[in-house]
Enzyme design. Structure first.
Site, PDB file in Angstrom:
ATOM      1  N   HIS A  22     -74.503 -31.221  28.479  1.00 47.36           N
ATOM      2  CA  HIS A  22     -75.164 -30.141  29.229  1.00 47.36           C
ATOM      3  C   HIS A  22     -75.881 -28.945  28.332  1.00 47.36           C
ATOM      4  O   HIS A  22     -75.293 -28.959  27.159  1.00 47.36           O
ATOM      5  CB  HIS A  22     -74.008 -29.592  30.078  1.00 47.36           C
ATOM      6  CG  HIS A  22     -73.845 -30.327  31.177  1.00 47.36           C
ATOM      7  ND1 HIS A  22     -72.831 -31.429  31.174  1.00 47.36           N
ATOM      8  CD2 HIS A  22     -74.201 -30.650  32.584  1.00 47.36           C
ATOM      9  CE1 HIS A  22     -72.677 -32.084  32.298  1.00 47.36           C
ATOM     10  NE2 HIS A  22     -73.438 -31.621  33.256  1.00 47.36           N
ATOM     11  N   LYS A  63     -73.633 -23.618  30.385  1.00 49.28           N
ATOM     12  CA  LYS A  63     -72.629 -23.910  31.287  1.00 49.28           C
ATOM     13  C   LYS A  63     -71.332 -23.291  30.796  1.00 49.28           C
ATOM     14  O   LYS A  63     -70.873 -23.309  29.837  1.00 49.28           O
ATOM     15  CB  LYS A  63     -72.317 -25.676  31.062  1.00 49.28           C
ATOM     16  CG  LYS A  63     -71.624 -26.255  32.172  1.00 49.28           C
ATOM     17  CD  LYS A  63     -71.709 -27.490  32.323  1.00 49.28           C
ATOM     18  CE  LYS A  63     -70.922 -28.234  33.267  1.00 49.28           C
ATOM     19  NZ  LYS A  63     -70.744 -27.730  34.472  1.00 49.28           N
TER      20      LYS A  63
END
Ligand code: NAP
Length: 264
Positions: A154, A158
């Site tokens: 990701h 995040k």
């Protein structure tokens, strides 16, 4: 007409969700929930056109009183999502939750609350149909190839690790495979964390890099063979049809569902 409120409307996911609900027939965006006073309507925020005359509230109870939403979509962060979900259920607003980072205890408590109030709720760690298929295929593959490691990747903004999708994939695999410790029985990490997080003996590795959106590989190893199941969300539009589907579905439900794979 389904009346929708969105929490986290200024965020990367929230901006897309606002446009999606504004464009979708059969839905009306009646309000957004923020924790900072950013202006009285979305039109005051640079990221939205002046025609977006949707009120911004910082008090959820007031928002509900004034605008009577049927559904609350939450795209905020792991620190506020639990309170938002609980408050929505208590005020008879059906939650559609994209934010990840719930503990098992919180999920159990919210499931019980939704059941007691007979109110639909959807908590979806991933709204992308391809990611749901990846999880389903991974569960199927694990019946035959029980040695598995998950690599989720990701963007570096995040907040939670492993990702909700990574964790959910591990849970789905654990439903069909015997708990099994993988790797060499006496293996030793010479650098802490080198083997990743452990879920029932399965390893989960979290990569965080700028440039990534949301990606996952599930790697299976067998004798003389490897199987890789991979999904890539290349932009946040990949999540929007799932959000619309959840808004339309949650109003027909009377309990909490965790994971879109349970309703498609
Ligand atoms: P983001 O860009 O950081 O957006 C979050 C927004 O929520 C920010 O504007 C933040 O404001 C705001 N916020 C924080 N606390 C709030 C509160 N109490 N009330 C209202 N708004 C609040 O993050 P994102 O990339 O859009 O992701 C949002 C969430 O969705 C994350 O948990 C992410 O993991 C999840 N996600 C889910 C899926 C899925 O398919 N389910 C897909 C992608 C992402 P400030 O910045 O001012 O604090």
């Amino acid at each position: 007409m389904i009346k929708v409120a969105i929490a986290g409307a200024r965020g990367k996911m929230g901006i897309e969700a606002v446009h999606t609900v504004m464009k979708r027939e059969g839905m009306q965006l009646v309000a957004v929930l923020d924790y900072k006073k950013m202006g009285s309507t979305l039109a005051h925020l640079d990221v939205f056109p002046e025609s977006y005359d949707v009120p911004i509230y910082t008090d959820f109870a007031q928002l509900v009183d004034d605008t009577q939403p049927d559904v609350l979509v939450d795209l905020t962060n792991p620190h506020s999502v639990y309170e938002h979900t609980k408050q929505a259920l208590e005020l008879n607003v059906r939650p559609v939750i994209g934010t990840t980072g719930f503990t098992d205890e919180q999920l159990a408590e919210l499931t019980e609350l939704a059941a007691r109030k007979r109110i639909g709720a959807i908590i979806a760690p991933n709204f992308a149909i391809g990611a749901i298929l990846m999880m389903k295929f991974a569960r199927e593959a694990a019946k035959y190839l029980p040695d598995v490691e998950i690599i989720e990747m990701h963007h570096d903004k995040k907040l939670d690790a492993p990702s909700g999708t990574g964790l959910k994939t591990a849970q789905m695999i654990a439903e069909v495979r015997q708990a099994k410790i993988q790797g060499h029985p006496t293996e030793k990490e010479t650098l802490a964390g080198a083997r990743g997080a452990d879920y029932d003996g399965m390893k989960i590795h979290s990569v965080r890099l700028p440039g990534l959106v949301a990606h996952q590989q599930v790697l299976f190893g067998g004798e003389g063979q490897l199987l890789t199941i991979r999904h890539d969300s290349l932009n946040r539009e990949s999540f929007m049809s799932g959000i619309s589907f959840c808004i339309e579905t949650v109003i027909t439900m009377e309990s909490l569902v965790y994971g879109l794979e349970n309703i498609i």
